[in-house]
Structures are given as structure tokens and as C-alpha cells.
Design a protein around this motif. Structure first.
Motif, short mmCIF file in Angstrom:
data_model
loop_
_atom_site.label_atom_id
_atom_site.label_comp_id
_atom_site.label_asym_id
_atom_site.label_seq_id
_atom_site.Cartn_x
_atom_site.Cartn_y
_atom_site.Cartn_z
N ARG A 242 0.87 -3.35 42.76
CA ARG A 242 1.60 -2.16 43.20
C ARG A 242 1.61 -2.13 44.73
N PRO A 243 2.48 -1.34 45.32
CA PRO A 243 2.53 -1.26 46.78
C PRO A 243 1.16 -0.95 47.38
N GLY A 244 0.72 -1.76 48.32
CA GLY A 244 -0.55 -1.55 49.00
C GLY A 244 -1.73 -2.25 48.36
N GLU A 245 -1.57 -2.78 47.15
CA GLU A 245 -2.68 -3.46 46.50
C GLU A 245 -2.84 -4.87 47.04
N VAL A 246 -4.11 -5.29 47.17
CA VAL A 246 -4.43 -6.59 47.74
C VAL A 246 -5.18 -7.43 46.72
N ASP A 247 -4.75 -8.67 46.55
CA ASP A 247 -5.41 -9.58 45.62
C ASP A 247 -6.85 -9.82 46.05
N GLY A 248 -7.78 -9.68 45.09
CA GLY A 248 -9.20 -9.87 45.38
C GLY A 248 -9.90 -8.62 45.82
N GLN B 241 6.25 6.19 41.51
CA GLN B 241 6.28 4.75 41.26
C GLN B 241 6.97 4.39 39.94
N ASP B 242 7.11 5.37 39.04
CA ASP B 242 7.61 5.08 37.70
C ASP B 242 8.82 5.94 37.36
#
Length: 212
Positions: free
Chosen positions: A50-56, A145-146
């Protein structure tokens, strides 16, 4: 599984009830605590960021093929498929963290919670409810978002999710955020003072006291 010094807290709730915000606020409040360190588990998922989410940081984002390969390898402590996407938690990572005396928070659904409880009965399950259905819908809508049909689907799923509240050790009503945060903190503090945990944490002190 051998006795673990850290506590495992399982938090479940319907989407929009505020469990992720409560965990984040609690960890920020105790960010400098060396006496009782805590952290949130970073799960694997096949859903898109989602917007702003970072892997890890928020999740380990992997493909469906990669996730299913990890299932075959027995990597996960628990996993479930929700809204067409897989979510899972690394068993080895959780156990190593608990052995180091660090409390771990799992933000998972009731299916994952049931699997964790079966493997680790001492895990503390906490279910978070919204104050009303209308408030829950408002929170989901406010995210922006939905689409409407997705929110309708999430509301239907919420009813199914909330029907499992009685499988958990504690239930919190997230009406006033500050109150809910204080109640969550009280549960965490109480779990840390259990006899078994204190005996492990202060074994030298207890030994000295009993040898007087």
C-alpha cells in the motif's frame, strides 16, 4: 517448545478496528525501554504494498509462488489466506526473538491466531473490537484506499472475523484510542509479571533470597 523468556502477543481484529495503530503507539511509547524490549513481527505477504509501505519494514512482500515454496519448506510459524492473499510469520525468527527475552507482537487474523495458539499455548491472544459497525465503516471509508464494493466486502468479512472474539484471552473495545492503548499496556505489563516469566528473569535473585 522450551520455555521462552519473551512474551508472544497475538492481536487480531477486523480491518479498521485499529490494532496496527495501537501496536505502533505502544512500541513508540516504550521505544527506549531496555528492561522490557518489544518489537512487532514482520510477516510475509503476497498482497501488493500500500502507499507508504516498505518491504522488510511493514511486510516481506513476495510472490504467490515464493510464498508457496516457503510453505513447503516449513518456514512459517503460522500462515493464512485472507482476501485472496497469503500472510505468514517466520517460525525461526519468532522463536529466536523470544529466547532473547524480547516481547513480540503478531498482527494477524483469527486463523493465524488459532495456529499460533496450537503451537504455543502460552501466547497471549488479544482481540480488538470497534465501538460500533457504523464507526468501523467510517474508519474504512476515511482511509480513501478502497472502492465502495471493497468496503462492503470488508464489512461482511468483519462480521465473520468478530465472531471469533471468544477464542482470545482478552477483548478490547477501541472507542477512545488513549483508553484502549492504556488497556493494552496493562495487559502487557501483567503478562510480564507472571510467575514463570519472573522466575526465569530473576532466577539468581530468587535463589539468593531463598538461601538466606
Amino acid at each position: 517448545m522450551a520455555s521462552l523468556l519473551g512474551n508472544l502477543f497475538i492481536l487480531s481484529a477486523p480491518s479498521g478496528a485499529g490494532k496496527s495503530s495501537l501496536i505502533k503507539a505502544l512500541l513508540e511509547k516504550h521505544d527506549d525501554s531496555s528492561t522490557y524490549p518489544m518489537q512487532v513481527s514482520v510477516s510475509h505477504t503476497t498482497r501488493a504494498p500500500r502507499p507508504g509501505e516498505v518491504d522488510g519494514v511493514h511486510y516481506h512482500f513476495v510472490s504467490r509462488e515464493q510464498f508457496e515454496a516457503l510453505i513447503e519448506q516449513g518456514v512459517f510459524f503460522e500462515y493464512a489466506e485472507v482476501f485472496g492473499n497469503y500472510y505468514g510469520t517466520s517460525r525461526v525468527t519468532i522463536e529466536q526473538t523470544l529466547h532473547r527475552g524480547i516481547d513480540v507482537f503478531l498482527d494477524i487474523d483469527w486463523q493465524g491466531a488459532r495456529q499460533v495458539k496450537a503451537a504455543l499455548p502460552d501466547a497471549c491472544g488479544i482481540f480488538i473490537l470497534p465501538p460500533s459497525a457504523s464507526v468501523l465503516r467510517e474508519r474504512l471509508t476515511r482511509r480513501g484506499q478502497d472502492a465502495g464494493e471493497v468496503i462492503d466486502s470488508r464489512m461482511r468479512e468483519a462480521v465473520s472475523e468478530m465472531s471469533h472474539f471468544d477464542e482470545f484471552d482478552y477483548v478490547l473495545i477501541n472507542d477512545n484510542f488513549a483508553t484502549a492503548l492504556n488497556e493494552l499496556e496493562a495487559i502487557v505489563v501483567a503478562q510480564r509479571q507472571r510467575t514463570m516469566k519472573q522466575q526465569m528473569r530473576h532466577q539468581n535473585l530468587i535463589k539468593d533470597l531463598l538461601e538466606q
